[in-house]
Design a protein around this motif. Structure first.
Motif, PDB file in Angstrom:
ATOM      1  N   LEU A  30       0.852  -1.194   0.000  1.00  9.27           N
ATOM      2  CA  LEU A  30       0.000   0.000   0.000  1.00  9.27           C
ATOM      3  C   LEU A  30       0.882   1.237   0.000  1.00  9.27           C
ATOM      4  CD1 LEU A  30      -2.840   1.346   0.435  1.00  9.27           C
ATOM      5  CD2 LEU A  30      -2.472   1.038   2.888  1.00  9.27           C
ATOM      6  N   ASN A  33      -0.042   8.681   0.902  1.00 10.58           N
ATOM      7  CA  ASN A  33       0.574  10.007   0.902  1.00 10.58           C
ATOM      8  C   ASN A  33       0.845  10.427   2.355  1.00 10.58           C
ATOM      9  OD1 ASN A  33      -1.785  10.960   2.034  1.00 10.58           O
ATOM     10  ND2 ASN A  33      -2.484  12.056   0.209  1.00 10.58           N
ATOM     11  N   SER A  35      -0.620  12.256   4.276  1.00 13.96           N
ATOM     12  CA  SER A  35      -1.803  12.321   5.140  1.00 13.96           C
ATOM     13  C   SER A  35      -2.359  10.949   5.454  1.00 13.96           C
ATOM     14  CB  SER A  35      -2.902  13.141   4.462  1.00 13.96           C
ATOM     15  OG  SER A  35      -2.444  14.424   4.162  1.00 13.96           O
ATOM     16  N   GLY A  36      -1.718   9.929   4.946  1.00  9.88           N
ATOM     17  CA  GLY A  36      -2.192   8.571   5.208  1.00  9.88           C
ATOM     18  C   GLY A  36      -3.272   8.111   4.253  1.00  9.88           C
ATOM     19  N   ARG A  37      -3.496   8.856   3.188  1.00  8.83           N
ATOM     20  CA  ARG A  37      -4.532   8.445   2.227  1.00  8.83           C
ATOM     21  C   ARG A  37      -3.937   7.549   1.156  1.00  8.83           C
ATOM     22  NH1 ARG A  37      -9.062  11.548   2.847  1.00  8.83           N
ATOM     23  NH2 ARG A  37      -8.785  13.199   4.369  1.00  8.83           N
ATOM     24  N   PRO A  38      -4.721   6.573   0.706  1.00  7.70           N
ATOM     25  CA  PRO A  38      -4.161   5.603  -0.236  1.00  7.70           C
ATOM     26  C   PRO A  38      -3.948   6.186  -1.621  1.00  7.70           C
ATOM     27  CG  PRO A  38      -6.494   5.197   0.091  1.00  7.70           C
ATOM     28  CD  PRO A  38      -6.115   6.295   1.050  1.00  7.70           C
ATOM     29  N   LEU A  39      -2.798   5.871  -2.198  1.00 12.27           N
ATOM     30  CA  LEU A  39      -2.522   6.245  -3.580  1.00 12.27           C
ATOM     31  C   LEU A  39      -2.551   5.023  -4.487  1.00 12.27           C
ATOM     32  CD1 LEU A  39       0.509   8.659  -2.999  1.00 12.27           C
ATOM     33  CD2 LEU A  39      -1.872   9.285  -3.396  1.00 12.27           C
ATOM     34  N   GLU A  40      -2.087   3.910  -3.956  1.00 11.01           N
ATOM     35  CA  GLU A  40      -2.007   2.715  -4.783  1.00 11.01           C
ATOM     36  C   GLU A  40      -1.997   1.487  -3.881  1.00 11.01           C
ATOM     37  OE1 GLU A  40       1.271   2.784  -7.506  1.00 11.01           O
ATOM     38  OE2 GLU A  40       0.949   0.712  -8.136  1.00 11.01           O
ATOM     39  N   ARG A 173      -4.732  -2.009   7.504  1.00 12.62           N
ATOM     40  CA  ARG A 173      -5.504  -1.754   6.284  1.00 12.62           C
ATOM     41  C   ARG A 173      -5.158  -2.776   5.208  1.00 12.62           C
ATOM     42  NH1 ARG A 173      -4.942   4.518   4.784  1.00 12.62           N
ATOM     43  NH2 ARG A 173      -3.875   5.046   6.719  1.00 12.62           N
TER      44      ARG A 173
ATOM     45  N   PHE B  54      -4.459  -1.442  -7.845  1.00 15.75           N
ATOM     46  CA  PHE B  54      -5.340  -0.319  -8.149  1.00 15.75           C
ATOM     47  C   PHE B  54      -4.664   0.975  -7.736  1.00 15.75           C
ATOM     48  CE2 PHE B  54      -8.072  -3.881  -6.765  1.00 15.75           C
ATOM     49  CZ  PHE B  54      -8.677  -4.152  -7.972  1.00 15.75           C
ATOM     50  N   SER B  55      -4.925   1.996  -8.498  1.00 15.36           N
ATOM     51  CA  SER B  55      -4.458   3.335  -8.116  1.00 15.36           C
ATOM     52  C   SER B  55      -5.654   4.157  -7.685  1.00 15.36           C
ATOM     53  CB  SER B  55      -3.766   4.019  -9.293  1.00 15.36           C
ATOM     54  OG  SER B  55      -2.579   3.335  -9.601  1.00 15.36           O
ATOM     55  N   PHE B  56      -5.434   5.037  -6.777  1.00 15.25           N
ATOM     56  CA  PHE B  56      -6.506   5.901  -6.289  1.00 15.25           C
ATOM     57  C   PHE B  56      -6.131   7.342  -6.548  1.00 15.25           C
ATOM     58  CE2 PHE B  56      -6.290   2.110  -3.574  1.00 15.25           C
ATOM     59  CZ  PHE B  56      -7.502   1.542  -3.918  1.00 15.25           C
ATOM     60  N   GLU B  58      -5.151  11.041  -6.300  1.00 13.51           N
ATOM     61  CA  GLU B  58      -4.489  11.861  -5.285  1.00 13.51           C
ATOM     62  C   GLU B  58      -5.227  13.183  -5.180  1.00 13.51           C
ATOM     63  OE1 GLU B  58      -1.856  13.903  -2.741  1.00 13.51           O
ATOM     64  OE2 GLU B  58      -2.442  11.827  -2.995  1.00 13.51           O
ATOM     65  N   ARG B  92     -13.188   2.675  11.172  1.00 10.24           N
ATOM     66  CA  ARG B  92     -12.842   2.460   9.775  1.00 10.24           C
ATOM     67  C   ARG B  92     -14.095   2.479   8.918  1.00 10.24           C
ATOM     68  NH1 ARG B  92      -8.449  -0.450   8.883  1.00 10.24           N
ATOM     69  NH2 ARG B  92      -8.842   0.240   6.767  1.00 10.24           N
ATOM     70  N   VAL B 109     -12.027   0.458   2.079  1.00 12.54           N
ATOM     71  CA  VAL B 109     -11.291  -0.326   3.084  1.00 12.54           C
ATOM     72  C   VAL B 109      -9.939   0.325   3.390  1.00 12.54           C
ATOM     73  CG1 VAL B 109     -10.112  -2.534   3.456  1.00 12.54           C
ATOM     74  CG2 VAL B 109     -12.420  -2.505   2.534  1.00 12.54           C
ATOM     75  N   LEU B 110      -9.320   0.910   2.377  1.00  9.62           N
ATOM     76  CA  LEU B 110      -7.956   1.422   2.547  1.00  9.62           C
ATOM     77  C   LEU B 110      -7.899   2.864   3.039  1.00  9.62           C
ATOM     78  CD1 LEU B 110      -6.390  -0.218  -0.623  1.00  9.62           C
ATOM     79  CD2 LEU B 110      -5.884  -0.783   1.752  1.00  9.62           C
ATOM     80  N   GLN B 111      -9.056   3.466   3.268  1.00  9.93           N
ATOM     81  CA  GLN B 111      -9.040   4.830   3.802  1.00  9.93           C
ATOM     82  C   GLN B 111      -8.527   4.833   5.249  1.00  9.93           C
ATOM     83  OE1 GLN B 111      -9.569   7.666   2.131  1.00  9.93           O
ATOM     84  NE2 GLN B 111      -9.864   6.388   0.313  1.00  9.93           N
ATOM     85  N   PRO B 112      -7.900   5.907   5.662  1.00 12.43           N
ATOM     86  CA  PRO B 112      -7.387   5.944   7.046  1.00 12.43           C
ATOM     87  C   PRO B 112      -8.529   5.971   8.048  1.00 12.43           C
ATOM     88  CG  PRO B 112      -7.115   8.072   5.970  1.00 12.43           C
ATOM     89  CD  PRO B 112      -7.606   7.137   4.916  1.00 12.43           C
ATOM     90  N   GLU B 120      -6.727  16.684  10.615  1.00 13.08           N
ATOM     91  CA  GLU B 120      -6.706  17.394   9.340  1.00 13.08           C
ATOM     92  C   GLU B 120      -7.837  18.409   9.222  1.00 13.08           C
ATOM     93  OE1 GLU B 120      -6.964  14.549   6.272  1.00 13.08           O
ATOM     94  OE2 GLU B 120      -5.037  13.640   6.703  1.00 13.08           O
TER      95      GLU B 120
END
Lengths: 194, 571
Positions: A30, A33, A35-40, A173, B54-56, B58, B92, B109-112, B120
């Motif tokens: 995983l 970035n 901020s802990g948000r997923p990029l890939e 995660r 997968f890419s998400f 930015e 989560r 699922v992969l969100q913080p 933030e």
């Protein structure tokens, strides 16, 4: 040389391997970035060592399979080049020999180092047999003995971009995502039952 | 020894020569039979490892204000009671069952954890863990009902979920529809919980509203139900599309045939959310009505309660105060069982006898409306004697208010009738008393609330159930008086929870005034039995409960039977 693009924003990779039963393993990678948000997210199909590998690799099987094979495959498939890669497993730290990125092992939670953590003071402790230790904020980490020079770029990236990032939580995660992927692959019925 | 004189003769044999000669060795090779050892190749190469990924997208965090400096947090939020909400917990986001695609599921699922967002986004108060769970519930859903009990902060949860979706660029245009009296409250709550999000309120004359509806740059449009119905031509037929439509007090659309329900269902939208503390006011049919907006056809009227509950389970989140707010001050009920004054008794008996006789004489012409009129008439007499104005309830209220004022507390009195409220006010002169009901112009209502909140000399506010039962935050009140009883306990609960909600300054005492041996006592018994029945049914299915009176029960108040329906004339 890697053809991967450097991420336009500072990012960190998180790599872990889970036991999927029957001697098979699944790897998850995983990229987050700052901020802990997923990029890939990258994930492997189940990977299993054959009998010969089990015998001949002996105690080096897991570093080979988890680090070089699974970790190497995942990081090479990734389109994002992070500042460094974290793993929560000693065996997976062996991926360092297969990639040209700094790799650290995030050690299990332990009492915080003495002194105010707010200063984000970076300290090092004497190395053990297998790895050299480094402290990133409230996280104890380990470096591969054969790549001690990784310390400098990791410390620099941490200080510059990442000192708010959680280094243990993302592995949860990954594990959840692997479970989700397995559940989805097993069919909608099993997903609904979950 | 003598030599033997024997004659010997020597003959050369040649042996000595032969003995002196070296032996001759002849080597003869003897081939050995042998075979090469067999070898096998043991492959050590690992087969190629299959991966998928997968890419998400930015997000430009800096542009969205996500990296804004952290606010100075207030350590107090009234109801926190020293608790450190959300500490050491992680909430989560979990994808709902109707999201099928793996990539979409993994995105959630992969969100913080939501807790990390407090680092933030600006939050005026640290949300409670159950509130974060509510936000995590709403965030991924395209159809959802947040049905928390009143006072648990549905508004805040919805605003924060909308805020996150806007920041994540998952939605760009949101339409929020609420009852008219709550528009100001929503504006205020948005200002508190999402100050960076511009709000557009649909109001004013037709030309102005036409312009407001078409403002694409406004991320959140706020409309009230009444104006929505009036502006349906624009809202429905003018090509507008909303990424999210949120209905507050969604029980407004429980009747599928109502204009409000039809218009809201016709709005083009991607996501549909509903907020209500009472998704089932009278019968499970109410829930079917709300689902026609959320996910048409998902529930049907002929479903059994248990099956309906299971079908709705992934769409509804309902928490009760006692489950999640263990530190909320207690809510204490006192049933003030009062005798009518002698004057009231005379009027009551006369009205009842006359009314029942009249109803009985009507035979098949009898309708629910006729019974209802008699019930209302009797209930009004239970409040005040129509002739002389005497009232046992008023006497009790006056006595209780002395205690409220002496302890410098504030109280709300609810009644079904504005006329009763006005009589109370007149009777309590010269005590400063505020009124909040349908006859107070909307533009003045906020001022009334502000005065009640801030003026230390104002101890009492008189409210009608209709105007004051929803959306208002009056948690500084310690006393609630139900001067008369509403038909539906859910509405009573809404009224009581204006005061008993997050931020409540202390225990809330609710005084329910019931005149004994009257229609009020009878209604109370029926409602209590019904509430218990619904609690039993819906606790199995996990859906909420509340129940009002149906036609049979209203007829039953006078031991009357509902006449058979007349067949409809053929169209």
């Amino acid at each position: 040389m890697s053809t991967r693009k450097s991420s336009p924003v500072p990012s960190v990779g998180f790599l872990t391997v889970v036991d999927s039963g029957g001697g098979s393993f699944l790897g998850g990678y995983l990229v987050l970035n700052a901020s802990g948000r997923p990029l890939e997210f990258q994930c492997t199909a189940p990977v299993k060592a054959n009998r010969a590998q089990e015998i001949l690799y002996g105690p080096t099987l897991h570093p080979y399979l988890w680090g070089e094979q699974i970790g190497g495959a995942l990081i090479s498939k990734s389109r994002t080049r992070p500042l460094f890669v974290c793993t929560d497993q000693l065996h997976t730290l062996a991926v360092r020999s297969a990639v040209d990125l700094p790799v650290i092992q995030v050690l299990p939670a332990s009492p915080p180092p003495s002194g105010p953590t707010s200063e984000r003071k970076l300290t090092t402790t004497p190395s053990s047999e297998s790895a050299a230790q480094l402290i990133l904020g409230r996280y104890s980490c380990a470096l591969s003995r054969s790549h001690l020079n990784d310390r400098v770029p990791v410390e620099r990236a941490w200080k510059t971009h990442l000192d708010d990032l959680h280094l243990r939580e993302p592995f949860e995660r990954i594990r959840e995502a692997i479970t989700e992927a397995q559940r989805t692959a097993a069919g909608p019925a099993s997903g609904a039952a979950a | 020894m003598t030599d033997l004189s024997l004659r010997t003769e020597l003959f050369p044999t040649g042996w000595q020569t032969a003995l002196a000669r070296a032996p001759r060795i002849v080597l003869k090779p003897l081939p050995l039979q042998r075979s090469l050892p067999a070898t096998i190749n043991i492959p050590l190469r690992q087969a190629a490892i299959r991966t998928f990924g997968f890419s998400f997208p930015e997000l430009p965090a800096a542009d969205l204000g996500l990296l804004a400096p952290r606010p100075t947090r207030s350590p107090q939020r009234g109801a926190d009671q020293g608790k450190s909400p959300a500490a050491k917990q992680t909430t989560r986001i979990k994808p709902p069952q109707d999201i099928i695609k793996l990539q979409d599921r993994l995105y959630y699922v992969l969100q913080p954890p939501l807790e990390s967002l407090t680092g933030e986004l600006r939050f005026p108060f640290q949300p409670f863990p159950y509130q974060l769970a509510g936000i995590a519930f709403l965030f991924p859903r395209h159809a959802a009902i947040l049905a928390d009990e009143m006072g648990l902060g549905k508004t805040m949860q919805a605003i924060t979920a909308i805020r996150l979706l806007l920041h994540a660029r998952e939605v760009r245009r949101v339409l929020l529809i609420c009852p008219k009296p709550l528009v100001t409250n929503w504006k205020r709550e948005f200002q508190l919980w999402a100050p960076e999000i511009p709000i557009g309120v649909i109001e004013g004359n037709q030309a102005r509203r036409n312009w407001q509806w078409r403002q694409p740059a406004t991320p959140v449009l706020l409309a009230n139900y009444e104006l929505l119905v009036r502006d349906q031509q624009i809202a429905v037929n003018d090509g507008l599309h909303f990424d999210l439509v949120l209905l507050d007090e969604a029980q407004r659309i429980k009747n599928r045939n109502s204009a409000t329900s039809q218009v809201t269902r016709a709005i083009r939208r991607t996501r549909s959310w509903a907020l209500t503390g009472t998704p089932v006011e009278n019968s499970p049919e109410d829930l079917v009505g709300i689902f026609e907006f959320l996910s048409p056809g998902h529930l049907s009227s002929n479903m059994q309660a248990r099956r309906m509950g299971l079908a709705a389970r992934d769409y509804i989140l309902r928490r009760r105060k006692e489950e999640v707010l263990t530190d909320l001050p207690p809510k204490m009920f006192r049933d003030a069982e009062l005798d009518l004054t002698p004057e009231q008794w005379i009027s009551y008996r006369e009205a009842e006898e006359h009314g029942v006789v009249r109803l009985t004489e009507m035979g098949d012409e009898l309708t629910i409306q006729h019974v209802f009129e008699l019930v209302l008439r009797l209930k009004q007499i239970c409040n005040f004697d129509p002739a002389g104005g005497s009232s046992s309830k008023l006497e009790r209220l006056r006595a209780d208010l002395e205690e409220v004022i002496a302890s410098d507390q504030k109280a709300i009195v609810f009644s079904q009738w504005v006329d009763s409220l006005k009589r109370i006010r007149a009777a309590l002169q010269p005590l400063p008393v505020l009124e909040y009901h349908g006859k107070i112009p909307a533009r003045k209502r906020d001022r009334v609330i502000d005065q009640f909140r801030n003026d230390p000399s104002c101890h009492l506010m008189l409210m009608s159930y209709g105007a004051g039962s929803v959306g208002l935050n009056l948690q500084f009140c310690r006393y609630v008086f139900l001067f008369d009883r509403w038909w539906n306990p859910a509405v009573e609960d809404q009224a009581i929870n204006r005061a008993h909600r997050i931020g409540a300054s202390g225990p809330v005492t609710v005084t329910r005034m019931i005149t004994i041996n009257t229609i009020e006592e009878h209604i109370d018994q029926v409602l209590q039995e019904k509430r218990e029945l619904f609690e039993t049914i819906f606790s199995v299915a996990g859906t909420p409960a509340s129940a009002g009176l149906n036609q049979d029960e209203i007829f039953g108040l006078f031991n009357l039977r509902m006449p058979p329906r007349k067949p409809r004339a053929a169209a």
